[in-house]
Design an enzyme around this catalytic site. Structure first.
Site, short mmCIF file in Angstrom:
data_model
loop_
_atom_site.label_atom_id
_atom_site.label_comp_id
_atom_site.label_asym_id
_atom_site.label_seq_id
_atom_site.Cartn_x
_atom_site.Cartn_y
_atom_site.Cartn_z
CG ASP A 11 -1.65 1.32 1.50
OD1 ASP A 11 -1.50 2.21 0.73
OD2 ASP A 11 -2.43 1.21 2.57
CG ASP A 52 -2.94 -3.54 0.03
OD1 ASP A 52 -2.15 -2.81 0.31
OD2 ASP A 52 -4.23 -3.98 0.63
CE1 TYR A 89 -4.82 10.64 5.47
CE2 TYR A 89 -4.61 8.16 5.88
CZ TYR A 89 -4.51 9.44 6.46
OH TYR A 89 -4.29 9.76 7.77
CD GLN A 93 -0.56 2.66 4.71
OE1 GLN A 93 -1.21 3.58 5.04
NE2 GLN A 93 -0.69 1.50 4.85
N GLY A 102 17.88 -6.10 -0.10
CA GLY A 102 18.11 -7.29 -0.61
C GLY A 102 16.72 -8.18 -0.80
CG ASN A 103 13.72 -11.17 0.70
OD1 ASN A 103 12.74 -10.72 0.98
ND2 ASN A 103 14.15 -12.42 0.34
CE LYS A 131 -9.03 -0.20 4.60
NZ LYS A 131 -7.81 -0.30 3.77
CE1 TYR A 230 -1.11 -6.25 15.57
CE2 TYR A 230 -1.81 -4.35 14.42
CZ TYR A 230 -1.86 -5.65 14.60
OH TYR A 230 -2.74 -6.31 13.94
CE LYS A 233 -5.58 -6.98 12.26
NZ LYS A 233 -5.02 -6.24 13.31
CE1 TYR A 348 -5.02 4.74 13.92
CE2 TYR A 348 -5.81 2.50 13.48
CZ TYR A 348 -5.29 3.66 12.87
OH TYR A 348 -5.45 4.07 11.59
C1 F6R Z 1 -7.34 -0.14 8.41
C2 F6R Z 1 -7.25 1.00 7.59
C3 F6R Z 1 -7.94 2.09 7.83
C4 F6R Z 1 -7.49 3.33 8.95
C5 F6R Z 1 -8.44 4.49 9.06
C6 F6R Z 1 -7.79 5.48 9.85
O1 F6R Z 1 -6.17 -0.99 7.91
O2 F6R Z 1 -6.32 1.13 6.76
O3 F6R Z 1 -9.46 1.74 8.49
O4 F6R Z 1 -7.07 2.78 9.73
O5 F6R Z 1 -8.96 4.96 7.75
O6 F6R Z 1 -6.64 5.72 9.18
P1 F6R Z 1 -5.48 6.95 9.71
O7 F6R Z 1 -5.10 6.26 11.07
O8 F6R Z 1 -4.39 6.76 8.66
O9 F6R Z 1 -6.13 8.16 9.60
MG MG Z 2 -4.59 -2.55 2.43
MG MG Z 3 -3.80 0.44 4.03
#
Ligand code: F6R
Ligand code: MG
Ligand code: MG
Length: 378
Positions: A11, A52, A89, A93, A102-103, A131, A230, A233, A348
């Site tokens: 992503d 993604d 956005y 990330q 290398g990987n 997700k 963490y 996902k 979070y």
């Molecule tokens: C879950 C995801 C979204 C974000 C949510 C808040 O994997 O990507 O649910 O967690 O939109 O996003 P932020 O923290 O980037 O504002």
């Molecule tokens: Mg994703």
């Molecule tokens: Mg994402």
């Protein structure tokens, strides 16, 4: 010929939140791969699933090849540049490290790869999910390779009666790849015992016991392995070779009718049904639902046919309706009980911080009894 198929996904930025990459971003990544992959790749295909971008690549360089991983990393870097220019956005990330080393494993992008002797009629499925987490494939793979209720071939095809070898990874272990190999049919209860825990145990690969050929690889990695905190996902990808000694395409797809509940959706911290979605679908309701897409291919001397979008069929409209209903049902209870994930899986830190504060405000009532006796505070 000995062929390698590699899938690397990341992503690197989306429109309007974590919904879908822009067309320009996707085209940039695609063009980069075509141009710079000329000498390395036989063929490639790119799709998006939610936020993604997944690169499907065929080549003869084997798995974990530095040059292939570097090519994918650089393609995502080129995409990140566009994401920044467009103000997307979450630009870049999933590229968690400054420089490629290398990987891509452990650097943010997810990957799964397999090397095999190409069959004259090689058929495979290319799964991408958003997700959600790598364990989302556990139940569908278990049912497709173990349960005759989904895989009629286990009863009807003598080639499949020998069963399969599951390699399962303990993704909680951070010092390396901690694996166990278990055989079907004799170990199916052991396999189920592990695979019920999608957050910890993830199917990494499945091989046929008839000829030791590989059928399945999954991007069984947990981003929590990268550093101490963490990171969310992992939106997993998977490849499944089908037919012959392996389950057929329809048998592998059959369990996706269930739309089982998986971790993910809003802020990676909830439970939602895994909805089979058409290729290049976006994310919408409650940053979800968790979605899985699948493209079927035939491949000859490393060249892909056009994809067949397996979930683009009227049958799956009914399944999607069921999934929407299941999503609405669990959303009715918001944060309560199983609708939100346990502390260890929250993406979070807010709840954890609140709990630390609230912990200090708790008191033990002086006249409360423990086992019929006064408590220590009294
Ligand atoms: C879950 C995801 C979204 C974000 C949510 C808040 O994997 O990507 O649910 O967690 O939109 O996003 P932020 O923290 O980037 O504002
Ligand atoms: Mg994703
Ligand atoms: Mg994402």
């Amino acid at each position: 010929m000995k062929l390698t198929i590699s899938v690397i996904k990341a992503d690197v930025g989306s429109i309007g939140g974590h919904l879908r990459p822009s067309v320009k971003l996707k085209t940039t990544v695609e063009n980069y791969l075509r141009e710079h992959g000329k000498k390395l790749l036989i063929d490639s295909f790119i799709s998006t699933t939610g936020d993604d971008i997944a690169l499907l690549m065929s080549h003869e360089r084997g798995v974990n090849d530095n040059k292939i991983h570097e090519l994918a990393w650089d393609a995502f870097m080129a995409g990140t540049k566009v994401a920044k220019e467009q103000g997307l956005y979450g630009a870049g990330q999933d590229l968690l490290k400054d420089a490629f080393s290398g990987n891509v494993r452990g650097m943010g992008p997810a990957s799964c790869e397999m090397e095999f002797e190409e069959r004259p009629n090689e058929a495979f499925l290319f799964f991408t999910a958003d997700k959600t987490e790598p364990g989302a494939y556990n139940l569908p793979l278990y049912l497709a390779f173990v349960d005759p209720m989904h895989c009629a071939g286990l009863l009807l095809s003598p080639k499949m009666a020998k069963g399969f070898t599951f390699t399962i990874m303990d993704v909680d272990y951070t010092e390396g790849d901690r694996l166990i190999e278990l055989n079907t049919p004799e170990n199916i209860y052991d396999i189920a015992c592990l695979l019920r825990d999608n957050q910890r145990f993830v199917v990494e690969s499945i091989r046929s016991r008839a000829n030791d050929n590989i059928s399945v690889v999954v991007s069984a990695e947990h981003l929590r392995k990268v550093g101490d905190t963490y990171k969310g996902k992992d939106d997993p990808v998977a490849l499944v070779r089908t037919q012959g000694n392996f389950p057929s395409a329809g048998e592998v797809l059959s369990p996706y009718r269930i739309t089982h509940y998986v971790a993910g959706t809003m802020r990676g911290s909830h439970i939602g049904p895994l909805m089979p979605a058409k290729q290049n679908s976006t994310i919408s309701f409650f940053d979800g639902p968790p979605i899985v897409s699948c493209a079927a291919f035939s491949v000859h001397e490393g060249r892909f046919t056009e994809p067949v979008d397996t979930f683009d069929h009227p049958f799956w409209d009914w399944v999607r309706n069921n999934a929407a209903q299941k999503m609405a049902e669990i959303r009715n209870q918001g944060f309560s009980g199983p609708a939100m994930l346990p502390y260890s899986e929250l993406e979070y830190g807010g709840v954890g911080e609140k709990m630390n504060q609230l912990d200090k405000q708790f008191i033990v009532r002086k006249d409360s009894a423990v086992n019929g006796k006064k408590n220590k505070a009294a």
